[in-house]
Write an enzyme that holds these catalytic residues in place. Structure first.
Site, short mmCIF file in Angstrom:
data_model
loop_
_atom_site.label_atom_id
_atom_site.label_comp_id
_atom_site.label_asym_id
_atom_site.label_seq_id
_atom_site.Cartn_x
_atom_site.Cartn_y
_atom_site.Cartn_z
N HIS A 185 30.70 32.84 51.78
CA HIS A 185 30.78 33.87 52.81
C HIS A 185 30.12 33.45 54.11
CE1 HIS A 185 32.11 36.07 49.32
NE2 HIS A 185 32.91 36.61 50.21
N GLU A 427 42.30 38.90 42.27
CA GLU A 427 41.45 37.73 42.52
C GLU A 427 40.82 37.20 41.24
OE1 GLU A 427 38.40 38.76 45.38
OE2 GLU A 427 38.13 40.74 44.53
N ASP A 451 38.34 33.95 45.43
CA ASP A 451 37.85 34.15 44.06
C ASP A 451 38.87 33.69 43.03
OD1 ASP A 451 35.17 35.13 44.14
OD2 ASP A 451 35.95 36.93 45.12
N CYS A 498 44.79 37.69 51.39
CA CYS A 498 43.70 37.77 52.36
C CYS A 498 42.59 36.75 52.11
CB CYS A 498 43.12 39.18 52.41
SG CYS A 498 42.37 39.68 50.86
C1 PEP Z 1 38.82 36.53 48.14
O1 PEP Z 1 38.13 36.46 47.12
O2 PEP Z 1 39.77 35.77 48.39
C2 PEP Z 1 38.52 37.54 49.17
C3 PEP Z 1 39.30 37.71 50.21
O3 PEP Z 1 37.36 38.26 49.04
P1 PEP Z 1 35.91 37.68 49.39
O4 PEP Z 1 36.09 36.38 50.09
O5 PEP Z 1 35.22 38.70 50.21
O6 PEP Z 1 35.30 37.53 48.02
MG MG Z 2 36.77 38.05 46.59
#
Ligand code: PEP
Ligand code: MG
Length: 573
Positions: A185, A427, A451, A498
């Protein structure tokens, strides 16, 4: 690993985490007297402090407990030790900080090697003393990120996602960390803020001294310390070229995201904070495909109230000007919640109490957020998305809570949209493999490849040591994405993607070919993805994706996709 593109040249700023990290920095011989004076000052201050602590402890805890300070005071008065620190400064020309660290740590190591059970305790006392001295030494010159007076490149062992988000309001031009992965993140936030970043540089926070000139090349994943004139000039040229490219991309913002054969593709933005909606709109985005609402928690020590949630959501909705916003419910846990804030740290946080699991075990917190989202649902095109769903049972539980909250609002005569669309993130492999069943109970899917890749390939998304194994090009991941898209089509529900894969131009043609029509990504990536979309026909994309399905390794897949993308949209890579 370069995780956020762009180049920054600025003075280095080594960020201290809980531990003081002291760079090996030398001084000139004529600076030695000043450095010795600084040391003596720090020794005297520490001694005063310890004597005061000792007196207070005698009063409050008794003489026996207070004796722990005797050891600290004894070390400070140990002439041979002080002499050794003096010599390190005078003979080797090291700073007072670095000399204190090397001498005291050597001393602590000696205690650790002795086979007497009390002595390792003594080592801990010495580390304690080292910190106290360093606090006095650094106290005079310590700068903080919020009060910088010049542009800097930050070097740190690691940054948390919320620390990274704070960099937006400072004069940080780029950063590099010892650890980290592409889809951590921290990297995601860096891309959203357009701050060039390189992660996984092993000892970078120790190799750089605050004040060194640092180049951070987020495009190539390179960090250069104290570059020569030629290198500096070369990088200044890169910066100019990059600015030109950015300018070229700006022109794409107003053009439609339509394939060569006329099919409209929806490009949305991922955000962590409401103020980022503006940058999605600037880049020509069609709405917000992922609002990571948990960042409201990460930025504060206390739990946000319903009113605070509502204020943030209203701000985002207003900025979106009628375009859709997908509110993902709290995805707390794993790397998005410091384990230090947990009463009992988890051994395996990515497989632990995170995300929807956490919400279902902390209902008051979950309900507070749901109330705010539902109250916001009358203010614009609001959609709700549940993260990390692994089974129908979990989905139904979450929907029951949403239903309950709706009833409460109804009883209180608070308006909300009863038909608000509810979707889930796909995910986890379990959700991907049961997408056909899950699809019967939701309005939409969004594929979270960050994920999904992590859990399918068993590769921690934040660990630099296994970073080369983290790839959406693995045939298993490609097959899962294909199956999720197929399940969505059969069920007649929308499917978006996403994860970071959506903003990577190498994968755009493949995803189009597999049937993806909605992409959601970090805002700065929107123009580049649009460029690929406008250069390819769906027919060609489908042909390429069929060929991809015949390959059996991620290398083969990625090489083929790169080659085709270069041919079709040469400027995109
Ligand atoms: C993902 O896991 O691809 C996602 C978009 O969520 P995050 O990156 O916030 O875990
Ligand atoms: Mg995620």
């Amino acid at each position: 690993m370069g995780v956020s593109p762009g180049v920054a040249i600025a003075s280095g700023f080594v960020l201290e985490t809980e531990e003081y990290r002291i760079p090996r920095r030398t001084i000139t011989p004529d600076e030695v007297p000043t450095e010795l004076k600084r040391l003596d000052h720090a020794l005297a201050e520490s001694q005063d402090e310890l004597e005061k602590l000792r007196t207070d402890a005698v009063d409050q805890l008794g003489a026996e407990t207070a004796s722990i300070f005797d050891f600290h005071l004894g070390v400070l008065r140990d002439r041979s030790l002080i002499e050794q620190i003096h010599r390190t400064i005078a003979d080797k020309c090291y700073t007072a900080e670095y000399s204190v660290t090397t001498v005291l740590r050597g001393h602590a190591r000696a205690f650790l090697q002795m086979s007497n059970s009390v002595l390792p305790e003594r080592a801990r006392d010495i580390y304690d003393l080292e910190k106290r001295l360093l606090r006095h030494l650094l106290g005079e010159r310590r700068e903080t990120i919020e009060h910088l007076t010049e542009d800097v490149c930050v070097l740190a062992h690691d940054l948390t996602p919320s620390q990274t988000a704070l960099l937006a309001r400072s004069r940080v031009r780029g950063f590099a960390t010892d650890v980290g992965g592409r889809t951590s993140h921290t990297a995601i936030v860096a891309r959203a803020l357009s701050i060039p970043a390189v992660v996984g540089v092993s000892d970078i926070s120790r190799d750089v001294a605050s004040g060194d000139t640092v180049i951070i090349d987020g495009n190539r994943g390179v960090v250069i310390i104290n570059p020569d004139d030629l290198t500096r000039e070369e990088y200044n040229r890169h910066i100019r070229e990059y600015q030109e490219l950015e300018h070229e991309l700006e022109e794409l913002a107003s053009l439609p995201a339509v394939t060569r054969d006329g099919v409209q593709i929806t490009l949305m933005g991922n955000i962590e904070f409401p103020h980022e909606v503006a940058s999605v709109m600037e880049k020509g985005g069609d709405g917000i495909g992922l609002y990571r609402t948990e960042f409201l928690y990460l930025g504060s020590e206390t739990e946000p109230t319903e009113a605070e949630h509502l204020t943030a959501y209203t701000e985002a909705i207003q900025a979106a000007g009628g375009k859709p916003i997908v509110f993902r419910t709290l995805d707390l846990g794993a790397d998005k919640w410091s384990q230090a804030r947990r009463s009992e740290p988890e051994r395996n946080p990515f497989l632990g109490l995170r995300s929807i699991r956490f919400c279902l075990q902390h209902l008051p917190l979950f309900r507070t957020q749901l109330r705010a989202i539902l109250r916001a649902s009358v203010k614009g095109d609001v959609r709700v998305m549940l993260p990390l769903i692994t089974s129908t049972l979990e989905l139904r539980q979450a929907k029951i809570i949403i239903g309950d909250v709706m009833e409460d609002l109804e009883e209180e005569h608070i308006p909300f949209n009863r038909d608000v669309k509810i979707g889930i993130m796909i995910e986890t492999p379990s959700a991907a493999l049961t997408a056909a069943t899950l699809g019967k109970e939701v309005d939409f899917f969004s594929i979270g490849t960050n994920d999904l890749v992590q859990y399918t390939l068993a590769v921690d998304r934040t660990n630099e040591r296994v970073a080369p194994l983290f790839t959406p090009a693995h045939p298993a991941v490609v097959k899962l994405i294909k199956d999720i898209l197929k399940a969505g089509r059969r069920q007649g529900i929308g499917v978006s993607l996403c994860g970071e894969m959506a903003g990577d131009p190498e994968y755009t043609i493949l995803l189009l070919g597999l049937g993806l029509r909605t992409f959601s990504m970090t805002p700065p990536r929107i123009p580049q993805i649009k460029r690929v979309i406008r250069a390819v026909s769906l027919e060609k994309a489908a042909k390429i994706s069929r060929r991809v399905m015949t390959f059996d390794s991620d290398r083969q897949i990625l090489n083929y996709l790169r080659e085709e993308t270069r041919r079709i949209a040469p400027k995109a890579l």
